[in-house]
Motif scaffolding. Sequence first.
Motif, PDB file in Angstrom:
ATOM      1  N   GLN A 312       1.201  -0.921  -0.449  1.00 22.18           N
ATOM      2  CA  GLN A 312      -0.218  -0.052  -0.275  1.00 22.18           C
ATOM      3  C   GLN A 312       0.757   1.703  -0.102  1.00 22.18           C
ATOM      4  O   GLN A 312       0.248   2.494   0.184  1.00 22.18           O
ATOM      5  CB  GLN A 312      -0.895   0.285   1.325  1.00 22.18           C
ATOM      6  N   ASP A 313       1.791   1.045   0.523  1.00 27.44           N
ATOM      7  CA  ASP A 313       3.238   2.299   0.287  1.00 27.44           C
ATOM      8  C   ASP A 313       4.320   1.725  -0.952  1.00 27.44           C
ATOM      9  O   ASP A 313       5.105   1.144  -1.130  1.00 27.44           O
ATOM     10  CB  ASP A 313       3.775   2.482   1.419  1.00 27.44           C
ATOM     11  N   LEU A 314       3.745   3.149  -1.635  1.00 24.26           N
ATOM     12  CA  LEU A 314       4.629   3.112  -3.161  1.00 24.26           C
ATOM     13  C   LEU A 314       5.510   3.494  -3.459  1.00 24.26           C
ATOM     14  O   LEU A 314       4.573   5.122  -2.883  1.00 24.26           O
ATOM     15  CB  LEU A 314       3.761   3.508  -4.418  1.00 24.26           C
ATOM     16  N   GLY A 315       7.483   3.913  -3.876  1.00 28.65           N
ATOM     17  CA  GLY A 315       7.319   4.831  -4.474  1.00 28.65           C
ATOM     18  C   GLY A 315       7.952   4.936  -5.686  1.00 28.65           C
ATOM     19  O   GLY A 315       8.156   4.159  -6.497  1.00 28.65           O
ATOM     20  N   ALA A 316       7.577   6.225  -5.817  1.00 28.59           N
ATOM     21  CA  ALA A 316       7.742   6.658  -7.902  1.00 28.59           C
ATOM     22  C   ALA A 316       8.671   7.851  -8.119  1.00 28.59           C
ATOM     23  O   ALA A 316       7.660   8.713  -7.537  1.00 28.59           O
ATOM     24  CB  ALA A 316       5.750   6.139  -7.951  1.00 28.59           C
ATOM     25  N   VAL A 317       8.774   7.646  -9.495  1.00 28.89           N
ATOM     26  CA  VAL A 317       9.304   9.005 -10.084  1.00 28.89           C
ATOM     27  C   VAL A 317       7.545   9.613 -10.909  1.00 28.89           C
ATOM     28  O   VAL A 317       6.822   8.380 -11.707  1.00 28.89           O
ATOM     29  CB  VAL A 317      10.463   8.609 -11.425  1.00 28.89           C
ATOM     30  N   VAL A 318       6.919  10.323 -11.011  1.00 31.03           N
ATOM     31  CA  VAL A 318       6.024  10.844 -11.477  1.00 31.03           C
ATOM     32  C   VAL A 318       5.784  12.085 -12.377  1.00 31.03           C
ATOM     33  O   VAL A 318       6.897  12.887 -12.449  1.00 31.03           O
ATOM     34  CB  VAL A 318       4.667  10.912 -10.501  1.00 31.03           C
ATOM     35  N   CYS A 319       5.604  12.136 -13.710  1.00 32.36           N
ATOM     36  CA  CYS A 319       5.720  13.071 -14.371  1.00 32.36           C
ATOM     37  C   CYS A 319       4.317  13.711 -13.704  1.00 32.36           C
ATOM     38  O   CYS A 319       3.111  13.339 -14.428  1.00 32.36           O
ATOM     39  CB  CYS A 319       5.751  12.393 -16.129  1.00 32.36           C
ATOM     40  N   GLY A 409       2.725   7.786 -14.013  1.00 32.01           N
ATOM     41  CA  GLY A 409       3.879   6.888 -12.230  1.00 32.01           C
ATOM     42  C   GLY A 409       4.442   6.007 -12.849  1.00 32.01           C
ATOM     43  O   GLY A 409       4.104   5.043 -13.295  1.00 32.01           O
ATOM     44  N   MET A 410       5.639   5.590 -12.495  1.00 29.50           N
ATOM     45  CA  MET A 410       6.956   5.012 -12.419  1.00 29.50           C
ATOM     46  C   MET A 410       7.284   4.104 -11.322  1.00 29.50           C
ATOM     47  O   MET A 410       8.213   4.762 -10.082  1.00 29.50           O
ATOM     48  CB  MET A 410       8.116   4.881 -13.310  1.00 29.50           C
ATOM     49  N   VAL A 411       7.170   2.936 -10.887  1.00 26.60           N
ATOM     50  CA  VAL A 411       7.462   2.851  -9.011  1.00 26.60           C
ATOM     51  C   VAL A 411       8.775   2.592  -9.298  1.00 26.60           C
ATOM     52  O   VAL A 411       9.570   1.434 -10.122  1.00 26.60           O
ATOM     53  CB  VAL A 411       7.090   0.887  -9.205  1.00 26.60           C
ATOM     54  N   ARG A 412       9.181   2.869  -8.149  1.00 31.04           N
ATOM     55  CA  ARG A 412      10.685   2.694  -8.228  1.00 31.04           C
ATOM     56  C   ARG A 412      10.869   2.351  -6.970  1.00 31.04           C
ATOM     57  O   ARG A 412      10.279   2.872  -5.804  1.00 31.04           O
ATOM     58  CB  ARG A 412      11.599   3.901  -8.142  1.00 31.04           C
TER      59      ARG A 412
END
Length: 415
Positions: A312-319, A409-412
């Motif tokens: 339930q906790d995501l780290g992501a790079v977003v545009c 978003g891209m999950v990192r």
Amino acid sequence: MDLLRIATAGSVDDGKSTLIGRLLYDTSAVPEDQLDAVEQTSERMGADEVNLALLTDGLRAEREQGITIDVAYRYFATARRKFIIADTPGHVQYTRNMVTGASTANLAVVLVDARVGLTEQSRRHAFLCSLLGVPHLVLAVNKMDLVDYDEAVYRRIRDEFTEFATRLRIPDVTAIPMSALRGDNVVHRSARMPWYEGPPLLHHLEEVHVASDQNLVDLRLPVQYVIRPRTDEHHDYRGYAGQVAAGVVRVGDEVVALPSGMTSRVTAIDGPLGPVEEAFAPMSVTVRLADDIDVSRGDLLARPNNQPRATQDLGAVVCWMDTARLTAGSRLLVKHTTRVVPSIVTSLRYGIDVNTLHRHDTDELGFNGIGRIGLRTTQPLMCDDYRLNRSTGSFILIDPVSKRTVGAGMVRASG
């Protein structure tokens, strides 16, 4: 023949639409009636020759302004390969459309005007291609006819871009000097640039190796629909339909349904033309299981010993693609594969400068901003790192009130 998905990228007026028009025209992929219509339109616009950009710029606003707004998809084939080209906008206002076109591409062509060199938008699009996991990139130094086919101009732009690209996650970068308007090094080698010893663009597109880019190891099948026919003939039928996002599934394989964790065995796979023994990405199929387990839309089938991370906790790079700014505390809908769940932005770790690729502290992301955020969702999502799987590692952000797409978003897992 295999299929190559291509996206164009670059600044306004770098010649993306003209390049695609040249590819279609020189490979005889334009129907005669469409070519006649383009010739008549070019004549009405006062052009001295056929405006090949009109083969892709179909909207009236595009023709009036001379820019690409929408993503136009064009199809053609040679004896070696089939192609789908996404002609994406260069204007900064339509960066979100470029992200859409590049998100499924195997290869991106970044065009640069030889007179101007690299621009902020050129760097932005190359960086976005890197973020989106596009494995192959072509730097097309276009309009060489306007700099007298000067080798020094080409080498300067190529070297500057190569230095920038070394900091991107793109394993394969190729530079080609060309003139889309004149046809130099697009389909045929140019006699006006004898100093260039590489292949023309079409030859490179035919030969680039993409078979190893597909993830055929990690089975990921998001369930889009549960099929239960209400007929006497098929009253016992229960199938789980979806598009294979990665890996291979075969009849007899053991699978696990997530997030429940219940396991079963594949008894049949139904394709569009009938039963098949196996399915692989990106096939759309219906899978039938031996056990009547609880599986519904938004669930995911995987292998018991090879599962994505449920979190339930995501780290992501977003545009970020909206004029309203993104801040910690923003409430958004997250669409991940076939599941849509509410979420809240828990943190904004840093922004990214697209020119220098440097990270900087920030409290918000503005229009076309790129940065690393933290998200908490109301339900667990089955995610992979984007670099492992572009389907289960990506999501879109939706405004819960207007239902507009406001970010990608891209999950990192780290970085």
